[in-house]
Design a protein around this motif. Structure first.
Motif, PDB file in Angstrom:
ATOM      1  N   GLN A  35      -4.073  -2.473  -0.014  1.00 25.15           N
ATOM      2  CA  GLN A  35      -5.514  -2.182   0.030  1.00 25.15           C
ATOM      3  C   GLN A  35      -6.327  -3.438   0.341  1.00 25.15           C
ATOM      4  O   GLN A  35      -7.303  -3.377   1.083  1.00 25.15           O
ATOM      5  CB  GLN A  35      -5.950  -1.521  -1.278  1.00 25.15           C
ATOM      6  CG  GLN A  35      -5.398  -0.088  -1.373  1.00 25.15           C
ATOM      7  CD  GLN A  35      -5.371   0.477  -2.767  1.00 25.15           C
ATOM      8  OE1 GLN A  35      -6.121   0.020  -3.634  1.00 25.15           O
ATOM      9  NE2 GLN A  35      -4.503   1.445  -3.019  1.00 25.15           N
ATOM     10  N   ARG A  36      -5.888  -4.593  -0.189  1.00 25.24           N
ATOM     11  CA  ARG A  36      -6.570  -5.853   0.144  1.00 25.24           C
ATOM     12  C   ARG A  36      -6.507  -6.098   1.651  1.00 25.24           C
ATOM     13  O   ARG A  36      -7.498  -6.478   2.279  1.00 25.24           O
ATOM     14  CB  ARG A  36      -5.899  -7.029  -0.588  1.00 25.24           C
ATOM     15  CG  ARG A  36      -6.775  -7.622  -1.699  1.00 25.24           C
ATOM     16  CD  ARG A  36      -6.248  -8.973  -2.164  1.00 25.24           C
ATOM     17  NE  ARG A  36      -4.862  -8.902  -2.656  1.00 25.24           N
ATOM     18  CZ  ARG A  36      -4.545  -8.472  -3.878  1.00 25.24           C
ATOM     19  NH1 ARG A  36      -5.482  -8.098  -4.718  1.00 25.24           N
ATOM     20  NH2 ARG A  36      -3.279  -8.414  -4.261  1.00 25.24           N
ATOM     21  N   VAL A  37      -5.337  -5.847   2.245  1.00 21.54           N
ATOM     22  CA  VAL A  37      -5.181  -6.023   3.694  1.00 21.54           C
ATOM     23  C   VAL A  37      -6.087  -5.044   4.451  1.00 21.54           C
ATOM     24  O   VAL A  37      -6.729  -5.418   5.441  1.00 21.54           O
ATOM     25  CB  VAL A  37      -3.702  -5.832   4.124  1.00 21.54           C
ATOM     26  CG1 VAL A  37      -3.573  -5.820   5.641  1.00 21.54           C
ATOM     27  CG2 VAL A  37      -2.820  -6.912   3.522  1.00 21.54           C
ATOM     28  N   LEU A  38      -6.169  -3.814   3.958  1.00 18.47           N
ATOM     29  CA  LEU A  38      -6.990  -2.817   4.659  1.00 18.47           C
ATOM     30  C   LEU A  38      -8.466  -3.214   4.675  1.00 18.47           C
ATOM     31  O   LEU A  38      -9.166  -3.001   5.669  1.00 18.47           O
ATOM     32  CB  LEU A  38      -6.808  -1.430   4.027  1.00 18.47           C
ATOM     33  CG  LEU A  38      -5.440  -0.773   4.273  1.00 18.47           C
ATOM     34  CD1 LEU A  38      -5.309   0.530   3.491  1.00 18.47           C
ATOM     35  CD2 LEU A  38      -5.230  -0.504   5.770  1.00 18.47           C
ATOM     36  N   VAL A  39      -8.929  -3.810   3.587  1.00 13.72           N
ATOM     37  CA  VAL A  39     -10.326  -4.271   3.549  1.00 13.72           C
ATOM     38  C   VAL A  39     -10.532  -5.311   4.657  1.00 13.72           C
ATOM     39  O   VAL A  39     -11.527  -5.287   5.385  1.00 13.72           O
ATOM     40  CB  VAL A  39     -10.682  -4.839   2.156  1.00 13.72           C
ATOM     41  CG1 VAL A  39     -12.069  -5.477   2.173  1.00 13.72           C
ATOM     42  CG2 VAL A  39     -10.620  -3.740   1.098  1.00 13.72           C
ATOM     43  N   GLN A  40      -9.534  -6.175   4.800  1.00 12.15           N
ATOM     44  CA  GLN A  40      -9.568  -7.195   5.856  1.00 12.15           C
ATOM     45  C   GLN A  40      -9.553  -6.552   7.247  1.00 12.15           C
ATOM     46  O   GLN A  40     -10.318  -6.938   8.137  1.00 12.15           O
ATOM     47  CB  GLN A  40      -8.291  -8.019   5.687  1.00 12.15           C
ATOM     48  CG  GLN A  40      -8.408  -9.497   5.928  1.00 12.15           C
ATOM     49  CD  GLN A  40      -6.989 -10.091   5.899  1.00 12.15           C
ATOM     50  OE1 GLN A  40      -6.100  -9.636   5.156  1.00 12.15           O
ATOM     51  NE2 GLN A  40      -6.779 -11.098   6.725  1.00 12.15           N
ATOM     52  N   VAL A  41      -8.707  -5.545   7.430  1.00 10.81           N
ATOM     53  CA  VAL A  41      -8.606  -4.825   8.708  1.00 10.81           C
ATOM     54  C   VAL A  41      -9.971  -4.267   9.103  1.00 10.81           C
ATOM     55  O   VAL A  41     -10.435  -4.426  10.238  1.00 10.81           O
ATOM     56  CB  VAL A  41      -7.575  -3.660   8.598  1.00 10.81           C
ATOM     57  CG1 VAL A  41      -7.725  -2.661   9.740  1.00 10.81           C
ATOM     58  CG2 VAL A  41      -6.150  -4.210   8.559  1.00 10.81           C
ATOM     59  N   TYR A  42     -10.642  -3.624   8.150  1.00  8.35           N
ATOM     60  CA  TYR A  42     -11.965  -3.061   8.443  1.00  8.35           C
ATOM     61  C   TYR A  42     -12.980  -4.152   8.739  1.00  8.35           C
ATOM     62  O   TYR A  42     -13.870  -3.968   9.573  1.00  8.35           O
ATOM     63  CB  TYR A  42     -12.427  -2.164   7.290  1.00  8.35           C
ATOM     64  CG  TYR A  42     -11.849  -0.763   7.394  1.00  8.35           C
ATOM     65  CD1 TYR A  42     -12.258   0.094   8.407  1.00  8.35           C
ATOM     66  CD2 TYR A  42     -10.903  -0.304   6.487  1.00  8.35           C
ATOM     67  CE1 TYR A  42     -11.731   1.380   8.509  1.00  8.35           C
ATOM     68  CE2 TYR A  42     -10.376   0.977   6.578  1.00  8.35           C
ATOM     69  CZ  TYR A  42     -10.795   1.814   7.598  1.00  8.35           C
ATOM     70  OH  TYR A  42     -10.286   3.077   7.706  1.00  8.35           O
ATOM     71  N   GLY A  43     -12.828  -5.313   8.076  1.00 10.69           N
ATOM     72  CA  GLY A  43     -13.730  -6.441   8.329  1.00 10.69           C
ATOM     73  C   GLY A  43     -13.599  -6.920   9.763  1.00 10.69           C
ATOM     74  O   GLY A  43     -14.579  -7.330  10.389  1.00 10.69           O
ATOM     75  N   ASP A  44     -12.373  -6.870  10.303  1.00  9.52           N
ATOM     76  CA  ASP A  44     -12.131  -7.366  11.668  1.00  9.52           C
ATOM     77  C   ASP A  44     -12.645  -6.392  12.730  1.00  9.52           C
ATOM     78  O   ASP A  44     -12.885  -6.770  13.866  1.00  9.52           O
ATOM     79  CB  ASP A  44     -10.635  -7.611  11.892  1.00  9.52           C
ATOM     80  CG  ASP A  44     -10.124  -8.744  11.021  1.00  9.52           C
ATOM     81  OD1 ASP A  44     -10.955  -9.508  10.503  1.00  9.52           O
ATOM     82  OD2 ASP A  44      -8.887  -8.843  10.847  1.00  9.52           O
ATOM     83  N   GLY A  55      -8.831  -2.979  17.027  1.00 15.84           N
ATOM     84  CA  GLY A  55      -7.879  -1.872  17.224  1.00 15.84           C
ATOM     85  C   GLY A  55      -7.361  -1.284  15.926  1.00 15.84           C
ATOM     86  O   GLY A  55      -7.454  -0.062  15.703  1.00 15.84           O
ATOM     87  N   PRO A  56      -6.806  -2.121  15.028  1.00 16.56           N
ATOM     88  CA  PRO A  56      -6.250  -1.573  13.794  1.00 16.56           C
ATOM     89  C   PRO A  56      -7.257  -0.775  12.954  1.00 16.56           C
ATOM     90  O   PRO A  56      -6.901   0.216  12.323  1.00 16.56           O
ATOM     91  CB  PRO A  56      -5.761  -2.820  13.048  1.00 16.56           C
ATOM     92  CG  PRO A  56      -5.442  -3.788  14.140  1.00 16.56           C
ATOM     93  CD  PRO A  56      -6.464  -3.541  15.210  1.00 16.56           C
ATOM     94  N   SER A  57      -8.531  -1.174  12.970  1.00 24.49           N
ATOM     95  CA  SER A  57      -9.498  -0.412  12.167  1.00 24.49           C
ATOM     96  C   SER A  57      -9.785   0.942  12.811  1.00 24.49           C
ATOM     97  O   SER A  57     -10.048   1.933  12.117  1.00 24.49           O
ATOM     98  CB  SER A  57     -10.790  -1.209  11.938  1.00 24.49           C
ATOM     99  OG  SER A  57     -11.558  -1.246  13.105  1.00 24.49           O
ATOM    100  N   ARG A  64     -15.107  -0.357  -1.075  1.00 25.41           N
ATOM    101  CA  ARG A  64     -15.134  -1.820  -0.878  1.00 25.41           C
ATOM    102  C   ARG A  64     -15.504  -2.189   0.554  1.00 25.41           C
ATOM    103  O   ARG A  64     -15.423  -3.352   0.936  1.00 25.41           O
ATOM    104  CB  ARG A  64     -13.752  -2.405  -1.222  1.00 25.41           C
ATOM    105  CG  ARG A  64     -13.462  -2.330  -2.714  1.00 25.41           C
ATOM    106  CD  ARG A  64     -11.975  -2.298  -3.027  1.00 25.41           C
ATOM    107  NE  ARG A  64     -11.264  -3.512  -2.647  1.00 25.41           N
ATOM    108  CZ  ARG A  64      -9.947  -3.678  -2.795  1.00 25.41           C
ATOM    109  NH1 ARG A  64      -9.216  -2.706  -3.339  1.00 25.41           N
ATOM    110  NH2 ARG A  64      -9.372  -4.797  -2.421  1.00 25.41           N
ATOM    111  N   LEU A  65     -15.880  -1.224   1.376  1.00 23.79           N
ATOM    112  CA  LEU A  65     -16.158  -1.523   2.788  1.00 23.79           C
ATOM    113  C   LEU A  65     -17.641  -1.758   3.031  1.00 23.79           C
ATOM    114  O   LEU A  65     -18.478  -1.300   2.281  1.00 23.79           O
ATOM    115  CB  LEU A  65     -15.657  -0.385   3.686  1.00 23.79           C
ATOM    116  CG  LEU A  65     -14.176  -0.010   3.534  1.00 23.79           C
ATOM    117  CD1 LEU A  65     -13.798   1.086   4.527  1.00 23.79           C
ATOM    118  CD2 LEU A  65     -13.282  -1.238   3.728  1.00 23.79           C
TER     119      LEU A  65
END
Ligand code: HEM
Ligand SMILES: N[C@@H](CC(=O)c1ccccc1NC=O)C(=O)O
Length: 268
Positions: free
Chosen positions: A192-201, A204-206, A267-268
């Protein structure tokens, strides 16, 4: 020179032969003389064909994710979502059948039920469900048993997504990439910590992550529409498959396929 004659022994390919319509259009076999039973059969057959296509697309999706092919993953997910919209909308057609019309042939269904849809269970297994109870309706040597067992032994769509994220440079713990994929995934704080980062970026991954949320929501929509259809058609009667009917189906409603993607929303 041997010229084939239309309709002859080595007949040229036709619309009918290519699509195997002789098989498809003779596969509707109502057990009663009630007019609406045909609709009931056709709707379910159309469902099973779309399930087949969705399973086919999810296989491709997993291969694309594991190759790190984001554009193709996105296109494939969009196709699956479009099919899902069509199958949810199709419930409207079945809802033109009244409770009395359904009741007129319901006893002829005996103990058969949507419970026994092998492709629906295979779909759930690809999406991460690990529950041997799904195998209960099938003989050990049946095609459905084999396919569901195989799907429960392969990486899930979410496993493929984690591999895609790792490949894209995100710090997915190796214990997750090497996990025993035959066990149920229940969510993980590090992921989940990584996913928060993914959305921040916001790259493509988000986009892929949000399409997976759409898929999860789409399946929940189908379950909701199915329960409402059941409530209006058979009320509180128990199901032909032996469950409590709508009361049972309601217990399956809020089960998320991708718990981590939902857990991070606040958290987004
Ligand atoms: C008049 C229409 C329908 C009624 C009244 C109905 C009713 C039910 C009931 C009562 C169950 C619970 C199992 C049982 O005890 O039988 C069930 C399960 C199920 N039905 Fe239907 N159904 C209808 C149409 C459909 C359609 C069009 C599909 C599409 C394939 C479908 C797919 C399923 C599936 C996959 C399950 C298992 C769900 C699960 O266990 O999570 N049903 N249905
Ligand atoms: N379970 C339904 C019957 C039913 O809907 C059904 C029966 C045979 C094949 C597919 C079905 N559709 C979904 O459950 C009922 O209890 O009336």
């Amino acid at each position: 020179m041997t010229e084939s004659v239309p309709g002859g022994p080595s007949a040229a390919l036709t619309y009918t032969s290519y699509l195997a319509l002789d098989e498809v259009l003779t596969a509707q076999r109502p057990r009663s003389d009630e007019h609406d039973e045909m609709l009931f059969i056709v709707i379910h057959q159309v469902y099973e064909l779309w399930f087949k296509q969705i399973l086919h697309e999810l296989g491709l999706l997993q291969r694309c994710l594991e190759k790190g092919d984001a554009p193709h993953s996105v296109r494939t997910l969009r196709r699956v979502l479009t099919i899902l919209k069509v199958v949810v909308a199709q419930i409207d057609v079945l809802e033109t059948m009244t409770p009395r019309q359904f009741t007129s042939f319901r006893t002829r269904l005996d103990a058969s039920s949507g419970f026994q849809s092998g492709q629906f269970r295979e779909l759930e297994a690809m999406l991460g469900r690990r529950d041997r109870r799904m195998l209960a309706p099938y003989a050990r040597d049946s095609e459905s048993y084999e396919r569901i067992t195989a799907a429960m032994s392969r990486p899930t769509v979410f496993d493929s997504f984690l591999r895609y994220l790792a490949d894209a440079g995100y710090d997915i713990p190796s214990r997750h990439l090497e996990r025993d994929v035959r066990t149920q995934w229940t969510g993980d704080e590090d992921v989940q910590r990584v996913l928060v980062q993914v959305y921040g970026d916001d790259s493509g991954p988000s986009t892929v992550a949000d399409l997976l949320v759409d898929l999860d929501e789409g399946l929940q929509e189908w379950r909701y529409r199915h329960v409402k259809m059941v409530e209006r058609t058979i009320g509180t009667k128990s199901g032909t498959g032996g469950s409590a009917g709508a009361a049972y189906l309601r217990t399956t409603l809020f089960h998320a396929i991708f718990p981590d993607l939902w857990a991070v929303r606040s958290r987004l």
